[in-house]
Each structure stands twice: as C-alpha cells, then as structure tokens.
Design an enzyme around this catalytic site. Structure first.
Site, PDB file in Angstrom:
ATOM      1  N   LYS A  13       0.595  -1.316   0.068  1.00 51.60           N
ATOM      2  CA  LYS A  13       0.123  -0.174  -0.066  1.00 51.60           C
ATOM      3  C   LYS A  13       0.877   1.474  -0.242  1.00 51.60           C
ATOM      4  O   LYS A  13       0.828   2.013  -0.854  1.00 51.60           O
ATOM      5  CB  LYS A  13      -0.598  -0.124   1.131  1.00 51.60           C
ATOM      6  CG  LYS A  13      -2.012  -1.400   1.544  1.00 51.60           C
ATOM      7  CD  LYS A  13      -3.086  -1.236   2.438  1.00 51.60           C
ATOM      8  CE  LYS A  13      -1.983  -0.889   4.240  1.00 51.60           C
ATOM      9  NZ  LYS A  13      -1.331  -2.350   4.039  1.00 51.60           N
ATOM     10  N   ARG A  88      -9.392   0.758   8.681  1.00 53.84           N
ATOM     11  CA  ARG A  88      -9.467  -0.623   8.882  1.00 53.84           C
ATOM     12  C   ARG A  88      -9.963  -1.611   9.687  1.00 53.84           C
ATOM     13  O   ARG A  88     -10.121  -2.373   9.405  1.00 53.84           O
ATOM     14  CB  ARG A  88      -8.097  -0.700   9.490  1.00 53.84           C
ATOM     15  CG  ARG A  88      -6.771  -1.109   9.088  1.00 53.84           C
ATOM     16  CD  ARG A  88      -5.758  -0.708  10.198  1.00 53.84           C
ATOM     17  NE  ARG A  88      -4.700  -1.222  10.001  1.00 53.84           N
ATOM     18  CZ  ARG A  88      -3.669  -0.585   9.879  1.00 53.84           C
ATOM     19  NH1 ARG A  88      -3.335   0.092   8.377  1.00 53.84           N
ATOM     20  NH2 ARG A  88      -2.527  -1.503   9.460  1.00 53.84           N
ATOM     21  N   ARG A 125      11.341  -5.421   5.088  1.00 55.27           N
ATOM     22  CA  ARG A 125      11.396  -5.067   5.060  1.00 55.27           C
ATOM     23  C   ARG A 125      12.295  -3.625   5.228  1.00 55.27           C
ATOM     24  O   ARG A 125      12.792  -3.598   6.916  1.00 55.27           O
ATOM     25  CB  ARG A 125       9.868  -4.369   5.139  1.00 55.27           C
ATOM     26  CG  ARG A 125      10.150  -2.526   4.717  1.00 55.27           C
ATOM     27  CD  ARG A 125       8.844  -2.741   4.854  1.00 55.27           C
ATOM     28  NE  ARG A 125       8.326  -2.256   6.243  1.00 55.27           N
ATOM     29  CZ  ARG A 125       6.932  -2.309   6.512  1.00 55.27           C
ATOM     30  NH1 ARG A 125       5.208  -1.999   5.417  1.00 55.27           N
ATOM     31  NH2 ARG A 125       6.093  -2.978   7.408  1.00 55.27           N
ATOM     32  N   ARG A 154      11.217  -1.683  10.894  1.00 57.89           N
ATOM     33  CA  ARG A 154      10.474  -0.710  11.834  1.00 57.89           C
ATOM     34  C   ARG A 154      10.321  -2.069  13.002  1.00 57.89           C
ATOM     35  O   ARG A 154      10.129  -3.595  12.951  1.00 57.89           O
ATOM     36  CB  ARG A 154       9.102  -1.027  10.966  1.00 57.89           C
ATOM     37  CG  ARG A 154       8.844   0.265  11.010  1.00 57.89           C
ATOM     38  CD  ARG A 154       7.250   0.047   9.647  1.00 57.89           C
ATOM     39  NE  ARG A 154       6.891  -0.506   9.805  1.00 57.89           N
ATOM     40  CZ  ARG A 154       4.624  -0.561   9.773  1.00 57.89           C
ATOM     41  NH1 ARG A 154       5.297   0.227   8.991  1.00 57.89           N
ATOM     42  NH2 ARG A 154       3.551  -0.994  10.012  1.00 57.89           N
ATOM     43  N   ARG A 165      -0.215  -9.465  12.638  1.00 59.85           N
ATOM     44  CA  ARG A 165      -0.920  -8.249  12.373  1.00 59.85           C
ATOM     45  C   ARG A 165      -1.548  -8.337  11.010  1.00 59.85           C
ATOM     46  O   ARG A 165      -2.546  -7.639  10.915  1.00 59.85           O
ATOM     47  CB  ARG A 165       0.550  -6.929  11.918  1.00 59.85           C
ATOM     48  CG  ARG A 165       1.178  -5.708  12.381  1.00 59.85           C
ATOM     49  CD  ARG A 165       2.302  -5.880  12.527  1.00 59.85           C
ATOM     50  NE  ARG A 165       2.179  -4.834  10.821  1.00 59.85           N
ATOM     51  CZ  ARG A 165       3.341  -5.293  10.446  1.00 59.85           C
ATOM     52  NH1 ARG A 165       4.214  -5.184  10.112  1.00 59.85           N
ATOM     53  NH2 ARG A 165       3.841  -4.366   8.947  1.00 59.85           N
TER      54      ARG A 165
HETATM   55  P1  AP5 Z   1       4.711  -1.737   2.071  1.00 60.74           P
HETATM   56  O1  AP5 Z   1       4.127  -0.551   1.259  1.00 60.74           O
HETATM   57  O2  AP5 Z   1       5.505  -1.030   3.105  1.00 60.74           O
HETATM   58  O3  AP5 Z   1       3.549  -2.289   2.107  1.00 60.74           O
HETATM   59  P2  AP5 Z   1       2.464  -1.830   3.471  1.00 60.74           P
HETATM   60  O4  AP5 Z   1       1.499  -2.914   2.163  1.00 60.74           O
HETATM   61  O5  AP5 Z   1       2.763  -0.403   3.439  1.00 60.74           O
HETATM   62  O6  AP5 Z   1       2.524  -2.825   4.442  1.00 60.74           O
HETATM   63  P3  AP5 Z   1       2.691  -1.521   5.405  1.00 60.74           P
HETATM   64  O7  AP5 Z   1       3.074  -2.880   6.727  1.00 60.74           O
HETATM   65  O8  AP5 Z   1       3.847  -0.850   5.952  1.00 60.74           O
HETATM   66  O9  AP5 Z   1       0.850  -2.214   6.194  1.00 60.74           O
HETATM   67  P4  AP5 Z   1       0.454  -1.911   7.155  1.00 60.74           P
HETATM   68  O10 AP5 Z   1      -0.462  -1.952   6.980  1.00 60.74           O
HETATM   69  O11 AP5 Z   1       0.284  -2.871   8.316  1.00 60.74           O
HETATM   70  O12 AP5 Z   1       1.048  -1.520   8.306  1.00 60.74           O
HETATM   71  P5  AP5 Z   1       0.887   0.828   8.634  1.00 60.74           P
HETATM   72  O13 AP5 Z   1       2.100   1.197   9.033  1.00 60.74           O
HETATM   73  O14 AP5 Z   1      -0.255   1.027   7.956  1.00 60.74           O
HETATM   74  O15 AP5 Z   1       5.490  -2.872   1.123  1.00 60.74           O
HETATM   75  C1  AP5 Z   1       6.183  -4.398   2.385  1.00 60.74           C
HETATM   76  C2  AP5 Z   1       7.510  -4.292   1.842  1.00 60.74           C
HETATM   77  O16 AP5 Z   1       7.474  -5.293   0.115  1.00 60.74           O
HETATM   78  C3  AP5 Z   1       8.355  -3.560   1.536  1.00 60.74           C
HETATM   79  O17 AP5 Z   1       9.851  -3.474   2.069  1.00 60.74           O
HETATM   80  C4  AP5 Z   1       8.391  -3.176  -0.014  1.00 60.74           C
HETATM   81  O18 AP5 Z   1       9.699  -2.876  -0.880  1.00 60.74           O
HETATM   82  C5  AP5 Z   1       8.209  -4.577  -0.592  1.00 60.74           C
HETATM   83  N1  AP5 Z   1       7.087  -4.724  -1.830  1.00 60.74           N
HETATM   84  C6  AP5 Z   1       6.289  -3.644  -2.123  1.00 60.74           C
HETATM   85  N2  AP5 Z   1       5.184  -4.741  -3.190  1.00 60.74           N
HETATM   86  C7  AP5 Z   1       6.261  -5.223  -3.474  1.00 60.74           C
HETATM   87  C8  AP5 Z   1       5.904  -6.389  -4.514  1.00 60.74           C
HETATM   88  N3  AP5 Z   1       4.947  -6.108  -5.871  1.00 60.74           N
HETATM   89  N4  AP5 Z   1       6.117  -7.113  -4.961  1.00 60.74           N
HETATM   90  C9  AP5 Z   1       7.637  -7.565  -3.870  1.00 60.74           C
HETATM   91  N5  AP5 Z   1       8.383  -6.081  -2.658  1.00 60.74           N
HETATM   92  C10 AP5 Z   1       7.090  -6.173  -2.584  1.00 60.74           C
HETATM   93  O19 AP5 Z   1       0.078   0.460   9.945  1.00 60.74           O
HETATM   94  C11 AP5 Z   1       1.232   0.121  11.154  1.00 60.74           C
HETATM   95  C12 AP5 Z   1       0.786  -0.259  12.588  1.00 60.74           C
HETATM   96  O20 AP5 Z   1      -0.211   1.660  12.721  1.00 60.74           O
HETATM   97  C13 AP5 Z   1      -0.727  -0.823  12.584  1.00 60.74           C
HETATM   98  O21 AP5 Z   1      -0.418  -2.362  12.955  1.00 60.74           O
HETATM   99  C14 AP5 Z   1      -1.204  -0.404  13.524  1.00 60.74           C
HETATM  100  O22 AP5 Z   1      -0.968  -0.849  14.860  1.00 60.74           O
HETATM  101  C15 AP5 Z   1      -1.170   0.812  13.486  1.00 60.74           C
HETATM  102  N6  AP5 Z   1      -2.501   1.587  12.601  1.00 60.74           N
HETATM  103  C16 AP5 Z   1      -2.138   2.284  11.766  1.00 60.74           C
HETATM  104  N7  AP5 Z   1      -3.315   2.661  10.904  1.00 60.74           N
HETATM  105  C17 AP5 Z   1      -4.408   2.470  11.835  1.00 60.74           C
HETATM  106  C18 AP5 Z   1      -5.507   1.854  11.709  1.00 60.74           C
HETATM  107  N8  AP5 Z   1      -6.518   2.744  10.658  1.00 60.74           N
HETATM  108  N9  AP5 Z   1      -6.596   1.619  12.511  1.00 60.74           N
HETATM  109  C19 AP5 Z   1      -6.186   1.124  13.579  1.00 60.74           C
HETATM  110  N10 AP5 Z   1      -4.483   1.170  14.054  1.00 60.74           N
HETATM  111  C20 AP5 Z   1      -3.396   1.180  12.699  1.00 60.74           C
END
Ligand code: AP5
Length: 208
Positions: A13, A88, A125, A154, A165
């Site tokens: 994402k 979410r 990552r 992270r 997660r």
């Molecule tokens: P990346 O683009 O970083 O993936 P992502 O989907 O953004 O993954 P996240 O782990 O950041 O999502 P998340 O939803 O768990 O975490 P968030 O920060 O929102 O890609 C991942 C890896 O793969 C990278 O190394 C990239 O280079 C690689 N990659 C990408 N595309 C690829 C492809 N096509 N092929 C190969 N490699 C690829 O949330 C973190 C925490 O915050 C949550 O756990 C929660 O505690 C809190 N939080 C955030 N939002 C909320 C909410 N709305 N409500 C409640 N708590 C929340």
C-alpha cells in the site's frame, strides 16, 4: 477524488500510494506513517499508540479517526487524497463516510497478496526514518534514495508481531472488502506481481 487503498500488511500500500498520489496530483495520507511520526515527536497520541503498534494491534478507533479526519481537513484545499491504511475497521469506515459530502469515496482498490509472500516481504523490509519510504533490505541503498534518511527495521516487522498483524487484519479489516464490494466501489488487484505491474494495474483501475 478520494481513493482508499485496502490490503494486508506488506501488500504494498505504502509503495503504491506514493506513486499513485504523485501521478494523480493528490495528497497521500497514511495512518501508519502519521502514527509513527507522532511517536517520533513524542506527542500524547504517539505515546498512547506505541503499545498497540509494537504488538501489531490496532490503535483504538477514536484516536485514529480523529487523527485522519483532522489531517483530511488540513488538506481540504487539495484535489483529493489517497488513503493508505485507513479505514481499517467498520467503525472507521462509517466515521469516514459520515464525514464526507457529495459522492464520498470514489474507489477502493484492494491489493491482494498471499500470506507467505507478506511474511517474506515484511521480514526483509527496511524503511526511511525521515520520509518512511519502504525498501527490501537486499536491494536497498545505503540511505534513502528520496531524502538521504537513515534506513531501519520497524519494531512491528519482528516475526511475532507480523503474525499478529496478519491475524488482526483478517479479523478486523478484511470485512471491509465485502463492505465496499456491496457498495460497488471495490476493485481487486493482484498484488503478488512486480511493483511496476501492480502500479500499472492500479492506474488502469482508477482510469476505468
Ligand atoms: P509496503 O509498501 O511497505 O507495504 P504496506 O502494505 O504499506 O505494509 P505496511 O506493513 O506498512 O502496512 P500495515 O498496514 O501493516 O502498516 P501501517 O504502517 O499502516 O511494502 C512492504 C514491503 O514489500 C516493502 O519492503 C516493499 O519494498 C516490498 N514490496 C512492495 N510491493 C512489492 C511487490 N509488488 N513485490 C515485491 N516486493 C514488494 O500500520 C502500522 C500499525 O499502525 C498497525 O499495525 C496499527 O497498530 C497502527 N495503525 C495504522 N493504521 C491504523 C488504523 N487505521 N487503525 C488502527 N491502527 C492503525
């Protein structure tokens, strides 16, 4: 234009939202990035969010909803937004919908990736401490290619937090797929392809 990117942790994402927002000339609003920024600045919200995030649990709805709606109103002069990581839960989705005037969300782009690939990606990552751009460790530069920031792993990319997660996603966020499908707003994309192929499919979905 309001686009929601939906998908499990590690689906890409953040990687895709940045490109999509630049191409469409709209703002990228990422709930996880905002929460990590609050932690880095030591705000009350950052302190409250820390224990949930470390364990891979969701931060309580009321805190996240207020943070995102405030950010959206600060950016109300822009042409639109790509929301990454929000909503979410169904409660968050309903709060977002209630806050919007006019047609509301235009499209929900659901990036689907199998669980074993998510675990592989998150385990490898690193992200930029400054702009939060993600990389894969084995192909990452010394420092961030965009801003020169330091790259780090992270806390919630440790294996135990990753498993939690993914389970939390399945229990609390996956129901949004059906929620938006029933509204006719959902488009599902194959996120297991190469990054450029996913970008191409996302842009085609937005244009269709
Ligand atoms: P990346 O683009 O970083 O993936 P992502 O989907 O953004 O993954 P996240 O782990 O950041 O999502 P998340 O939803 O768990 O975490 P968030 O920060 O929102 O890609 C991942 C890896 O793969 C990278 O190394 C990239 O280079 C690689 N990659 C990408 N595309 C690829 C492809 N096509 N092929 C190969 N490699 C690829 O949330 C973190 C925490 O915050 C949550 O756990 C929660 O505690 C809190 N939080 C955030 N939002 C909320 C909410 N709305 N409500 C409640 N708590 C929340």
């Amino acid at each position: 234009m309001l686009i929601v990117l939906l998908g499990p942790p590690g689906a890409g994402k953040g990687t895709q939202a940045k490109t999509l927002a630049e191409t469409l000339n709209v703002v990228h609003i990422a709930s996880g990035d905002l929460l990590r920024d609050h932690q880095a600045r030591g705000t009350d919200l950052g302190l409250q969010a820390r224990s949930y995030m470390e364990k891979g649990e969701l931060v309580p709805d009321d805190l996240v909803i207020r943070m995102i709606l405030d950010r959206m109103s600060e950016e109300s002069g822009r042409q639109g937004a790509v929301l990454d990581g929000f909503p979410r839960t169904l409660t968050q989705a309903e709060a977002l919908e209630a806050s919007l005037e006019g047609p509301g969300i235009d499209q929900v782009l659901y990036i689907a990736v199998p669980a074993d690939e998510l675990v592989r990606r998150l385990g490898g990552r690193v992200i930029c401490r400054s702009c939060q751009r993600p990389y894969q460790q084995d192909s990452a530069p010394e420092r961030c290619a965009d801003c020169g920031g330091e790259l780090y792993q992270r806390d919630d990319d440790r294996p135990e937090a990753v498993q939690n997660r993914i389970q939390v996603y399945e229990a609390q966020t996956f129901p949004l797929v059906e929620h938006y499908r029933s509204q006719g707003k959902l488009k599902e994309l194959d996120g297991a392809q190469a990054i450029e192929a996913v970008t191409r499919d996302l842009l085609a979905a937005v244009a269709a």
